[in-house]
Design an enzyme around this catalytic site. Sequence first.
Site, PDB file in Angstrom:
ATOM      1  N   CYS A 164      43.417  41.953  33.264  1.00 58.40           N
ATOM      2  CA  CYS A 164      42.096  42.687  33.507  1.00 58.40           C
ATOM      3  C   CYS A 164      41.855  42.909  35.023  1.00 58.40           C
ATOM      4  O   CYS A 164      42.585  42.781  35.838  1.00 58.40           O
ATOM      5  CB  CYS A 164      40.546  41.922  32.702  1.00 58.40           C
ATOM      6  SG  CYS A 164      40.435  40.418  33.269  1.00 58.40           S
ATOM      7  N   VAL A 165      40.563  42.800  35.310  1.00 56.11           N
ATOM      8  CA  VAL A 165      40.345  43.216  36.930  1.00 56.11           C
ATOM      9  C   VAL A 165      40.625  42.009  37.502  1.00 56.11           C
ATOM     10  O   VAL A 165      41.014  42.059  38.734  1.00 56.11           O
ATOM     11  CB  VAL A 165      38.717  43.521  37.035  1.00 56.11           C
ATOM     12  CG1 VAL A 165      38.416  43.602  38.411  1.00 56.11           C
ATOM     13  CG2 VAL A 165      38.440  44.655  36.197  1.00 56.11           C
TER      14      VAL A 165
END
Length: 485
Positions: free
Chosen positions: A27-28
């Site tokens: 993810c980020v």
Amino acid sequence: MGINKETVEKILEAVGGKENINAVTHCVTRLRFALKDEAKVDKEKLENIDLVKGSFSANGQFQVVIGQGTVDKVYEQLIQISGLGEATKEDVKNESSKKLNPLQKAVKTLSDIFIPILPAIVTAGLLLGLNNLLTGQGIFYHHKSFIDVHKEWKGLADIINLIANTSFTFLPALIGWSAVKRFGGNPLLGIVLGLILVHPDLMNAYDYGNAVKNGTVPHWNLFGLHVEKIGYQGQVLPVLVSAYVLAKLEIFLKKRIPDSIQLLLVAPIALLVTGFLAFIIIGPVTFGIGNFITNIVVGIFDHFPVLGGLIYGGCYALLVVTGMHQTFLAVDLQLISNVGGTFLWPILVMSNVAQGAAALAMMFIIRKDKKLKSLSLTSAVSAFLGVTEPAMFGVNIRFKYPFVSAMIGAAIGGATLAVNHVKAASIGVGGLPGFLSIFPQKWGPFFIGMIISIVVPFVLTFIFSKFKRRSSKGAIYQSEISNGQ
């Protein structure tokens, strides 16, 4: 901090090697692994790697915190070195969900539905906060709002309010899209379903209470069956259940209707049947359940505000650890719809800043490990802006007493807010900018609660560290602090 092949190989080795990985994505900020056996993970070796800022297991996934802007590069090298194919988040979710019990699966389902629509909700919350600044009385002028004095700004405030309210006005459409997608159906049909439930021809749900008192609730007459002609603006449960029915009905029909005529039959039948069920059964039943849940939560905070604030503030960080905190987003949205604001979300802010304060204190306690000192500072800043995972899993839980200190501070801060009936008009950024989502007349007690939630964990972390040094394991502890272990 360099990203080289050896570093990525160490990460791969620490999680048990490529043979221990079913799927991996990112993810980020984090690598997300679906592992065959988490017992094979060498957490000590993993967290001694410079790139790694922490690790934890949640919802059947083993997650390694790397950091924004770096994690995607690490992921690319990991895929190349391991020979594993790139996986989507859905692939990892499907693999990890096999290990979950029914309760965990239910929590994960809610998380999967609400996380994709969070950007729209948080953006709406920030814009409503900006609108509050312009329209709130007593902020800039005594007993007057900014637009009362500067009338030329009223049009701007009205447009901001319209843009901000759109996400909440058409919330069922957002939930319908995400929920139908999660349940395996066509997400566009989910949008249509959500819009059906808030169609302008229906009586607005916000007017339902007065209509019941006055006996003016409109009805459809379906061959003698009277069905209330009301919308479900701001409601969560009606669209969630309806979306599930729509997705499963669509899947059922696709398996039984020939491909050549699916376009003509599947969507019309699925929407028609689900629409009738939504207005006749699903809507009225879930609307009542939603009100019942709201009344229980409101009753607790009305009659026992200190207890409610202490428990929710103190335990929220534990909910984050288990992943169950996502379930309360639905409760927040229900409260905003039913009572015009949520008193749970402001307490969430107290928990987040408390974790940041405890991590910040550790920066001054840790002596020699530059990596851990840096992590303490950066994770504290992240927590103050609403993202607590680096602080919690990278620092606070690692040393335990900062985590406990943060829970105590958040409990006291939460109780302060609850006693003063602090509410948020919307969901915004769960950190220092969170005041923008709070009703302006409650900014005073909100800031007092925030100060408590920052100062108490910060001070307690130092106090507990002194007790640790004097304990029977003081020598070992001092060595750990000195080495950043």
